[in-house]
Design a protein around this motif. Structure first.
Motif, PDB file in Angstrom:
ATOM      1  N   SER A   1       0.840  -1.207   0.000  1.00 13.19           N
ATOM      2  CA  SER A   1       0.000   0.000   0.000  1.00 13.19           C
ATOM      3  C   SER A   1       0.874   1.256   0.000  1.00 13.19           C
ATOM      4  O   SER A   1       0.555   2.245  -0.675  1.00 13.19           O
ATOM      5  CB  SER A   1      -0.966  -0.056   1.184  1.00 13.19           C
TER       6      SER A   1
ATOM      7  N   ASN B   1       0.854   4.064  -2.926  1.00 15.95           N
ATOM      8  CA  ASN B   1       0.700   5.501  -2.641  1.00 15.95           C
ATOM      9  C   ASN B   1       1.817   6.289  -3.293  1.00 15.95           C
ATOM     10  O   ASN B   1       1.588   7.362  -3.850  1.00 15.95           O
ATOM     11  CB  ASN B   1       0.719   5.755  -1.129  1.00 15.95           C
ATOM     12  N   LYS B   2       3.041   5.735  -3.220  1.00 18.45           N
ATOM     13  CA  LYS B   2       4.196   6.402  -3.837  1.00 18.45           C
ATOM     14  C   LYS B   2       3.968   6.543  -5.341  1.00 18.45           C
ATOM     15  O   LYS B   2       4.260   7.581  -5.930  1.00 18.45           O
ATOM     16  CB  LYS B   2       5.461   5.600  -3.550  1.00 18.45           C
TER      17      LYS B   2
ATOM     18  N   ASN C   1       1.421   9.201  -5.896  1.00 18.64           N
ATOM     19  CA  ASN C   1       2.035  10.517  -5.641  1.00 18.64           C
ATOM     20  C   ASN C   1       2.973  10.925  -6.769  1.00 18.64           C
ATOM     21  O   ASN C   1       3.033  12.096  -7.141  1.00 18.64           O
ATOM     22  CB  ASN C   1       2.792  10.511  -4.308  1.00 18.64           C
TER      23      ASN C   1
ATOM     24  N   ASN D   1      -4.689  16.677  -2.328  1.00 20.15           N
ATOM     25  CA  ASN D   1      -3.267  16.379  -2.115  1.00 20.15           C
ATOM     26  C   ASN D   1      -2.611  17.500  -1.324  1.00 20.15           C
ATOM     27  O   ASN D   1      -2.990  18.660  -1.469  1.00 20.15           O
ATOM     28  CB  ASN D   1      -2.547  16.265  -3.465  1.00 20.15           C
TER      29      ASN D   1
ATOM     30  N   ASN E   1       2.285  14.985  -0.816  1.00 22.67           N
ATOM     31  CA  ASN E   1       1.846  14.212   0.357  1.00 22.67           C
ATOM     32  C   ASN E   1       3.014  13.756   1.232  1.00 22.67           C
ATOM     33  O   ASN E   1       3.042  12.599   1.693  1.00 22.67           O
ATOM     34  CB  ASN E   1       0.992  13.020  -0.087  1.00 22.67           C
TER      35      ASN E   1
ATOM     36  N   ASP F   1       5.761  12.733   0.572  1.00 21.37           N
ATOM     37  CA  ASP F   1       6.294  11.441   0.150  1.00 21.37           C
ATOM     38  C   ASP F   1       7.163  11.556  -1.104  1.00 21.37           C
ATOM     39  O   ASP F   1       8.318  11.142  -1.093  1.00 21.37           O
ATOM     40  CB  ASP F   1       5.121  10.491  -0.105  1.00 21.37           C
TER      41      ASP F   1
END
Lengths: 168, 306
Positions: free
Chosen positions: B33, B37-38, B41, B70, B82, B84
């Motif tokens: 997960s 997400n990365k 992003n 975001n 985010n 990240d």
């Protein structure tokens, strides 16, 4: 009799354990492979994006203030040869791992690299050069450009080439 | 092994191997997960970077819908999605940190007096910006308001008592009302001047900087934060210095006429250094001199530098 049944039971348990261990190892390997593949795909998409940006740069570069001709503050559709030379002297790091060359195609000139003293009689300028020691991919994009030599008041037809180095 | 022991062993084995498998799958699901997400992003960062690169090719404005909300944090030469994914950028961007799904982008040319670059202003569409005028500067503030594209949530007012959670840009000295305004979660900026001047950011303490053109003033409005403004301001001055050096070298190598005067004024190293230390007067004056010198060259029948 009883001990042989027990031994048979032990062997069955060992077989079951062995199979389960193998299955777990296979699942682990599969998941690890999938994870690494996803990670690699992110890295590949980064590289692809950098390559896409290189294609955009070939259209953006001739419009940059550092290169574009201007007359009384109005931008003109050509690359100023003296500005290219001046940009070269800046030793900028603006474009990352790239090599940018402008060649004069027409009129035909001597195959000599340009300097301030031979602008009327040379045919190429290495505008920017930062080549990494190690790289996996080299992508070259080129585009025709119009070059203006303000001292001789001449326009030349040229080729702008950008070499991008990826996977460093 | 006795029969009872075998059953016990079976249970222990099932529990231990089950726990290990469960732990592994949980860990894998968590890491996967994070990875997904990365990836999302990274795609968001590229979408924003593409929009910035495309808007800055010309003077224009547009909006970008990112789909979901975001957090976008800006640093000097990068933005972080985010907390990240970091996306490096060579563009000069004036923006506050954004938490939104809809972003307005506006590009304007910055000249000194020749073109330096197109600078990009970003703001969340929901970000409310109020321009406060008084009787003496109503016309100028209205001009500023009319120039900012309507896609941004900018309003022009002279009554600011009920404003909350907004950016309030004063063109009159706001001292005396600050505590009340800041208690309502507002960011306060004071523009002291017209097309050139100084800008104060009322944060934990008052922080002051300068602006050399209307574009830089818009930069102060859109960042509404000293650190972010100062960072882009310095990048812009450095870029200006580089472009000046290019014109200086060009003028040095131009033939037929004497370019000594303009060459001298194209060297703005000292003026840029002074301006970075909050004394921009010489740099402002130099701009007009350069424009005149270039015009004079034209009138003398010489080739112009820019």
């Amino acid at each position: 009799m009883q001990s042989s049944i027990l031994k048979k039971g032990q062997i069955e348990i060992q077989e079951t354990v062995f199979i389960i261990v193998i299955v777990i190892v296979l699942i682990l390997m599969g998941l690890m492979f999938f994870y690494r593949y996803t990670l690699a795909s992110i890295e590949t998409s980064n590289t692809n994006y950098e390559i896409e940006k290189q294609s955009d740069l070939i259209t953006a570069l001739p419009n940059m203030a550092e290169f574009k001709c201007s007359f009384l503050n109005k931008q003109e559709e050509c690359i100023d040869l003296l500005k290219i030379m001046a940009f070269k002297d800046l030793n900028s790091n603006l474009f990352g791992n790239k090599r940018i060359v402008i060649e004069i195609i027409y009129p035909e000139k001597n195959n000599i690299e340009c300097n301030y003293g031979n602008l009327d009689n040379c045919n190429n300028v290495i505008v920017y050069s930062k080549i990494p020691n190690k790289y996996q991919r080299k992508i070259i994009v080129s585009s025709p450009v119009s070059i203006y030599n303000i001292n001789s008041n001449e326009y030349y037809m040229g080729k702008l080439s950008i070499e991008g180095y990826y996977g460093t | 092994m006795k029969k009872g022991q075998s059953v016990q062993f079976n249970w222990i084995f099932i529990v231990v191997s089950g726990a290990i498998l469960l732990m592994f799958f949980t860990l894998f699901a968590f890491r996967y997960s994070v990875l997904q997400n990365k990836k999302i992003n990274a795609e968001t960062a590229r979408a924003l970077d593409r929009s910035i690169n495309s808007i800055k090719t010309t003077e224009a404005y547009t909006n970008l819908d990112l789909g979901k909300v975001n957090e976008i944090e800006f640093n000097c030469n990068e933005f972080i999605i985010n907390k990240d994914y970091r996306q490096k950028t060579n563009n000069i961007i004036f923006s506050s940190n954004i938490k939104s799904n809809r972003i307005g982008l506006w590009s304007k040319s910055f000249e000194y007096p020749f073109k330096i670059d197109n600078i990009v202003f970003l703001s969340s569409i929901e970000n409310k910006i109020y321009l406060i005028y008084d009787n003496f500067n109503e016309q100028f503030v209205t001009e500023i308001y009319n120039e900012i594209p309507s896609l941004f949530n900018v309003k022009i007012v002279n009554d600011y008592d009920n404003i909350r959670d907004s950016v309030i840009v004063f063109f009159v000295d706001p001292s005396g009302k600050l505590d009340e305004l800041k208690s309502k979660n507002n960011k306060v900026v004071y523009i002291d001047g017209a097309d050139v001047g100084s800008v104060k950011f009322y944060e934990d303490s008052i922080k002051e900087s300068s602006y050399l053109s209307r574009e830089m003033m818009y930069g102060a409005i859109f960042t509404s934060n000293f650190k972010l403004y100062d960072c882009s301001f310095k990048s812009l001055l450095n870029k200006m210095n580089d472009v000046n050096k290019i014109y200086e070298n060009k003028a040095k190598n131009m033939k037929e006429c004497s370019y000594l005067g303009i060459v001298q004024n194209l060297n703005v190293n000292d003026e840029v250094k002074n301006c970075l230390n909050n004394n921009c007067l010489d740099l402002i004056n130099n701009k007009e001199i350069l424009d005149l010198q270039n015009q004079e060259l034209y009138e003398q029948g010489c080739k112009v530098v820019f």
